[in-house]
Design a protein around this motif. Structure first.
Motif, PDB file in Angstrom:
ATOM      1  N   TYR A 114       9.623   1.024  -0.311  1.00 45.36           N
ATOM      2  CA  TYR A 114       9.959  -0.219   0.189  1.00 45.36           C
ATOM      3  C   TYR A 114       8.860  -1.224  -0.135  1.00 45.36           C
ATOM      4  CZ  TYR A 114      12.277  -4.362   2.539  1.00 45.36           C
ATOM      5  OH  TYR A 114      12.479  -5.379   2.812  1.00 45.36           O
ATOM      6  N   TYR A 115       7.541  -1.047   0.288  1.00 41.07           N
ATOM      7  CA  TYR A 115       6.420  -1.829   0.085  1.00 41.07           C
ATOM      8  C   TYR A 115       6.211  -1.791  -1.428  1.00 41.07           C
ATOM      9  CZ  TYR A 115       1.889  -3.666   1.017  1.00 41.07           C
ATOM     10  OH  TYR A 115       0.846  -4.595   1.143  1.00 41.07           O
ATOM     11  N   PHE A 116       6.333  -0.833  -2.052  1.00 42.98           N
ATOM     12  CA  PHE A 116       6.326  -0.788  -3.392  1.00 42.98           C
ATOM     13  C   PHE A 116       7.073  -2.070  -4.219  1.00 42.98           C
ATOM     14  CE2 PHE A 116       6.604   0.649  -8.074  1.00 42.98           C
ATOM     15  CZ  PHE A 116       5.441   0.515  -8.213  1.00 42.98           C
ATOM     16  N   GLU A 117       8.411  -1.720  -3.922  1.00 46.71           N
ATOM     17  CA  GLU A 117       9.467  -2.786  -4.463  1.00 46.71           C
ATOM     18  C   GLU A 117       9.162  -4.183  -3.892  1.00 46.71           C
ATOM     19  OE1 GLU A 117      11.817  -2.297  -6.682  1.00 46.71           O
ATOM     20  OE2 GLU A 117      10.990  -0.087  -6.807  1.00 46.71           O
ATOM     21  N   LEU A 118       8.709  -4.181  -2.690  1.00 48.74           N
ATOM     22  CA  LEU A 118       8.167  -5.553  -2.167  1.00 48.74           C
ATOM     23  C   LEU A 118       7.176  -6.261  -2.982  1.00 48.74           C
ATOM     24  CD1 LEU A 118       8.679  -7.917  -0.042  1.00 48.74           C
ATOM     25  CD2 LEU A 118       6.824  -6.786   1.456  1.00 48.74           C
TER      26      LEU A 118
ATOM     27  N   ASN B  82      -1.835   9.126  -3.403  1.00 48.79           N
ATOM     28  CA  ASN B  82      -0.317   8.735  -3.362  1.00 48.79           C
ATOM     29  C   ASN B  82      -0.035   8.063  -4.832  1.00 48.79           C
ATOM     30  OD1 ASN B  82       1.820   6.634  -3.051  1.00 48.79           O
ATOM     31  ND2 ASN B  82       2.101   7.890  -1.190  1.00 48.79           N
ATOM     32  N   GLU B  83       0.827   8.615  -5.477  1.00 48.87           N
ATOM     33  CA  GLU B  83       1.028   7.898  -6.857  1.00 48.87           C
ATOM     34  C   GLU B  83       1.343   6.650  -6.786  1.00 48.87           C
ATOM     35  OE1 GLU B  83       0.726   8.140 -10.696  1.00 48.87           O
ATOM     36  OE2 GLU B  83       0.281   9.750  -9.376  1.00 48.87           O
ATOM     37  N   ASP B  84       2.528   6.240  -5.742  1.00 47.77           N
ATOM     38  CA  ASP B  84       2.662   4.703  -6.053  1.00 47.77           C
ATOM     39  C   ASP B  84       1.527   3.976  -5.497  1.00 47.77           C
ATOM     40  OD1 ASP B  84       5.362   5.173  -6.701  1.00 47.77           O
ATOM     41  OD2 ASP B  84       6.137   5.646  -4.569  1.00 47.77           O
ATOM     42  N   ALA B  85       0.578   4.473  -4.710  1.00 44.81           N
ATOM     43  CA  ALA B  85      -0.618   3.614  -4.056  1.00 44.81           C
ATOM     44  C   ALA B  85      -1.213   3.322  -5.442  1.00 44.81           C
ATOM     45  CB  ALA B  85      -1.072   4.228  -3.000  1.00 44.81           C
ATOM     46  N   ARG B  86      -1.629   4.384  -5.976  1.00 44.08           N
ATOM     47  CA  ARG B  86      -2.448   4.559  -7.123  1.00 44.08           C
ATOM     48  C   ARG B  86      -2.032   3.319  -8.203  1.00 44.08           C
ATOM     49  NH1 ARG B  86      -6.038   8.908  -8.448  1.00 44.08           N
ATOM     50  NH2 ARG B  86      -5.492   8.617 -10.504  1.00 44.08           N
ATOM     51  N   ARG B  87      -0.612   3.550  -8.511  1.00 39.93           N
ATOM     52  CA  ARG B  87      -0.248   2.473  -9.303  1.00 39.93           C
ATOM     53  C   ARG B  87      -0.206   1.168  -8.980  1.00 39.93           C
ATOM     54  NH1 ARG B  87       5.928   4.389  -9.757  1.00 39.93           N
ATOM     55  NH2 ARG B  87       6.065   2.069 -11.018  1.00 39.93           N
ATOM     56  N   MET B  88      -0.095   0.765  -7.581  1.00 43.72           N
ATOM     57  CA  MET B  88      -0.465  -0.577  -6.938  1.00 43.72           C
ATOM     58  C   MET B  88      -1.805  -0.882  -7.219  1.00 43.72           C
ATOM     59  SD  MET B  88       2.025  -0.477  -3.296  1.00 43.72           S
ATOM     60  CE  MET B  88       1.224  -2.027  -3.099  1.00 43.72           C
ATOM     61  N   LEU B  89      -2.557  -0.059  -6.857  1.00 38.54           N
ATOM     62  CA  LEU B  89      -4.402  -0.127  -6.975  1.00 38.54           C
ATOM     63  C   LEU B  89      -4.655  -0.710  -8.492  1.00 38.54           C
ATOM     64  CD1 LEU B  89      -6.984  -0.279  -5.959  1.00 38.54           C
ATOM     65  CD2 LEU B  89      -7.222   2.115  -6.481  1.00 38.54           C
ATOM     66  N   SER B  90      -3.909   0.015  -9.481  1.00 39.68           N
ATOM     67  CA  SER B  90      -4.475  -0.203 -10.774  1.00 39.68           C
ATOM     68  C   SER B  90      -3.520  -1.501 -11.527  1.00 39.68           C
ATOM     69  CB  SER B  90      -3.728   0.870 -11.820  1.00 39.68           C
ATOM     70  OG  SER B  90      -4.190   2.139 -11.440  1.00 39.68           O
TER      71      SER B  90
ATOM     72  N   ASP C  82      10.495  -6.827   5.989  1.00 42.06           N
ATOM     73  CA  ASP C  82      11.950  -7.265   5.880  1.00 42.06           C
ATOM     74  C   ASP C  82      11.953  -8.716   6.418  1.00 42.06           C
ATOM     75  OD1 ASP C  82      14.444  -6.849   4.695  1.00 42.06           O
ATOM     76  OD2 ASP C  82      15.123  -7.506   6.743  1.00 42.06           O
ATOM     77  N   GLN C  83      11.201  -8.902   7.359  1.00 42.12           N
ATOM     78  CA  GLN C  83      11.045 -10.657   7.769  1.00 42.12           C
ATOM     79  C   GLN C  83      10.220 -11.021   6.882  1.00 42.12           C
ATOM     80  OE1 GLN C  83      12.523 -12.215  10.149  1.00 42.12           O
ATOM     81  NE2 GLN C  83      13.550 -10.756  11.092  1.00 42.12           N
TER      82      GLN C  83
END
Length: 794
Positions: free
Chosen positions: A685-689, A713-721, A650-651
């Protein structure tokens, strides 16, 4: 009489052109066989013939999977079949030596006259030493030139741009990007061939000085000698020419076998000296091609019949009157007709030329011998072109015209064997040094600022150079772009020495630390064009969900947190001063005012406000303005790591929003990324950031040794892709297989991340895939700052 006068003028002009074309050239510029080079990139090669050149990027054909190679080969065959007889295709592969000053400017870190110059000097020395291991003084460029016949320049321009658009789309499907180059760029290309190791200095405004000036005057060498003398006799050569200080020679590929390997152009492109390879390809009219083959077949069948009749008259078996070669030729002609009619094949007239030069005849002969040795493994050979070096030289230039009668007829499938794709290089001017290409030994330079999706991940087993690679990247950022901000989340206390050495701030976050970070901090730009309080309320909901260790909050609890958030920031919004910034204690007090639900939430939050874990219940008391900040969370303990990392994120968001207003880049490095994946609130939160950061000028890099946690992790896989930058170091076999499937990595590429050495692996940047090695000299101060090996530290 008027008609007769006009016809006489026309005949006189044509006669003058014929004379001008046939007369011996009076100066070097006359030897370049084109009329005009327009600023838009269209060249008038001769009256009525116009051409356009397009640059295209390489594709990893040699490292691709077999099915991908087959697909690419089929797509390239479709590209060849696109061409009609009225379009001439020329493919040019240009290898030339880059200017040393330009090379240093593109690779070396600048000196700024401060204490960091010692690190820049060390990094530049490493780059210089690594450059000597490969062919980094050479650049390899690929071009396609198409030419058409048209009455006027404007008609030709319309047709050429339409064809260029079609070709761009076809190359895009093959994974290669393509663009039309301008007139200046075409002249620079021609100049580089005519003036090796020199840089062109030309502007179209110069042509206004005199009407008789043309672009050829500025790109031609000092002179051409088409019959240079032998070094040791008074005889002259007829298979080479002299231009300026150099001796040049053009060879043509003869004895082309119908069945060849697809790596001939790759072998020639790997030569470590300047050369230009040109393929001239002309399609035959399909009906005329079939008629031509049928006519040849008819003649051969007549010869076969006559031979058989003659043998019978001599009381011999009929087959003895037919040559064995004739039988094979008849069978081949029938197969050819079948291919032309039923298998989408065309007949092309193909001419393959290669040009190189030397400062002396001996150096030229040595290079020519290397070229000939290179193709010995193929069933073909290069031969000289005596007495026609002027026409051959012009045929090599990417002008779109072949001035030689040397050609071979090939089917589409045989022509596609000379596919121009080899191995990708990754060299982005002004980027960061990432190691050397494991195949070509050339430098790898990456500028993530230029990527449309600059977010990145660094994945690798512990002990194989993951942290070292990240710190090398961080050091490069602080030396290349000192005006950028850099923030690192360091749960293992690995980056503190490097950050402090570069004048950064290390902030220890722990229950015993006097440093405090307020999770309630907010800025006026916090809201991403939305209400900043609404976005802060979403953060506090995730923060509370993390504290309560719940998968989700009830709608009523969410509403209660929203109401408490509005109350908490009322006073600050009236007087937005630093002293008025609310704390977690204020939020806790406002929760108590929200009835039973609020009291239940406040009860769970009490330990983090008034209890033993109150480290986040105070005003921020550390300097967050430093250009480089390391948040050290190693002493937080497992129970507080996720909360601490979320508060830090958040900072970081506050800093990103502030830097966006200032027009400043923010680099974020999140080590032990898997710690954020253990809780859905943290992950969300990290995915949105990550999603917002790209739009706000921030570049995130996530680092982890727990590759399985990312893959599961589905969100982490999307981030990797979605990452435009992925660095893969050594992986466990199962992880390597899963990553290969997710990122469409071929088996040949995958072997670079299985049983890889320390500092080696696979780099994917901006859709370019290159294997890399990165060994760093241990006798440098940078190595000591970046090394995390506990044995060496000890």
């Amino acid at each position: 009489m008027r008609r007769s006068a006009k016809q006489s003028e026309k005949d006189a002009a044509q006669s003058a052109r014929r004379i001008r074309k046939r007369r011996a050239p009076e100066k070097a510029a006359d030897c370049l066989q084109y009329e005009n080079m327009y600023e838009g990139g269209v060249c008038e090669v001769e009256p009525g013939l116009f051409s356009m050149t397009m640059a295209f990027t390489d594709v990893n054909f040699q490292l691709a999977r077999q099915e991908d190679q087959n697909s690419l080969f089929a797509q390239y065959s479709e590209f060849l079949n696109y061409f009609d007889p009225d379009i001439h295709l020329q493919i040019s592969l240009v290898t030339r030596r880059v200017d040393e000053a330009e090379f240093r400017r593109d690779t070396f870190l600048p000196m700024r006259g401060d204490v960091r110059d010692q690190y820049s000097e060390e990094m530049n020395r490493v780059i210089s030493e690594k450059a000597l291991q490969g062919q980094n003084g050479l650049i390899r460029e690929k071009y396609i030139t198409i030419s058409i016949h048209e009455d006027t320049y404007h008609k030709a321009q319309i047709r050429l741009f339409k064809r260029a658009e079609d070709i761009q789309n076809m190359f895009k499907r093959m994974g290669s990007s393509m663009r039309v180059i301008t007139g200046i760029e075409r002249l620079n290309l021609l100049y580089g061939i005519a003036h090796p190791e020199e840089v062109m200095d030309f502007s179209y405004d110069w042509l206004l000085a005199e009407n008789c000036l043309t672009t050829k005057e500025f790109i031609a060498p000092s002179g051409y000698n088409w019959k240079p003398e032998h070094d040791d006799s008074r005889a002259v050569y007829n298979d080479r020419y002299q231009f300026g200080e150099y001796y040049g020679k053009v060879l043509y590929l003869r004895d082309i076998a119908p069945q060849m390997k697809d790596n001939l152009l790759s072998l020639l492109s790997d030569l470590d000296f300047d050369n230009v390879i040109s393929l001239h390809i002309d399609a035959m009219d399909q009906q005329k091609a079939i008629e031509m083959v049928e006519t040849q077949l008819a003649y051969m069948q007549k010869e076969q019949g006559d031979g058989m009749s003659k043998a019978v008259r001599m009381h011999l078996p009929a087959f003895m009157g037919v040559r064995y070669e004739l039988t094979n030729q008849i069978d081949g002609a029938k197969e050819l007709i079948d291919s032309l009619r039923n298998y989408d094949q065309k007949i092309f007239k193909v001419c393959i030329l290669i040009h190189t030069y030397g400062r002396s005849n001996a150096e030229l002969d040595e290079r020519v011998q290397q070229i000939c040795n290179t193709v010995q493994q193929q069933t073909c050979r290069f031969s000289p072109i005596p007495f026609e070096q002027c026409a051959a030289m012009n045929s090599v230039l990417p002008l779109g015209k072949k001035g030689l009668s040397l050609e071979r007829t090939l089917l589409t499938i045989n022509t596609a064997i000379y596919i121009p794709f080899t191995t990708q290089e990754l060299f982005q001017s002004g980027g960061l040094y990432e190691g050397i290409n494991a195949r070509s030994r050339n430098l790898i330079m990456v500028n993530r600022k230029l990527m449309p999706a600059p977010a990145g991940m660094v994945l690798g087993m512990t002990g194989f150079g993951k942290s070292f690679a990240v710190m090398q990247m961080m050091a490069g950022i602080m030396l290349r772009w000192p005006e950028d901000d850099l923030v690192v989340i360091d749960p293992e206390n690995e980056y503190a020495h490097l950050v402090q050495a570069f004048g950064g701030e290390v902030i220890e976050i722990s229950p015993s630390s006097k440093a405090h970070i307020n999770p309630m901090d907010i800025s006026e730009d916090y809201g991403d064009d939305d209400n900043p309080i609404r976005l802060k309320s979403e953060f506090l909901r995730d923060f509370c969900q993390l504290i309560f260790n719940r998968e989700d909050l009830t709608p009523q609890e969410r509403n209660t947190i929203d109401q408490a958030t509005l109350l908490t920031y009322q006073k600050y919004l009236l007087h937005p001063e630093r002293e008025q910034m609310p704390t977690l204690n204020d939020f806790y007090s406002n929760l108590l005012l929200q009835g039973a639900d609020g009291k239940n939430l406040a009860s769970a939050l009490q330990m983090y406000v008034n209890g033993t874990m109150d480290l986040f219940a105070h005003q921020t008391n550390v300097d967050l303005q430093n250009h480089c900040i390391c948040f050290n969370t190693v002493k937080l303990g497992k129970s507080m790591q996720s909360i601490g990392m979320m508060t830090v994120l958040d900072q970081i968001w506050n800093r990103i929003t502030r830097n966006r207003v200032l027009g400043r880049r923010t680099w974020i490095f999140t080590d032990e990324f898997q710690l954020l994946l253990g809780n859905s609130a943290c992950t969300n939160y990290y995915f949105e950031l990550s999603s917002r950061a790209r739009k706000w000028g921030a570049i995130l890099t996530s680092i982890t040794q727990h590759v399985r946690s990312v893959l599961n992790n589905e969100d982490a896989r999307r981030m990797l892709s979605d990452c435009g930058y992925i660095k893969l170091l050594n992986q466990a076999p199962d992880d390597a297989n899963d990553i290969a499937r997710l990122l469409h990595i071929s088996d040949e590429e995958k072997r670079y991340i299985e049983n890889a050495e320390v500092g080696s692996g696979l780099l994917i940047a901006d859709k370019v895939v290159v294997p890399f090695n990165n060994t760093f000299p241990q006798d440098t101060e940078l190595f000591r700052l970046m090394d995390t090996n506990p044995n060496r530290k000890k």
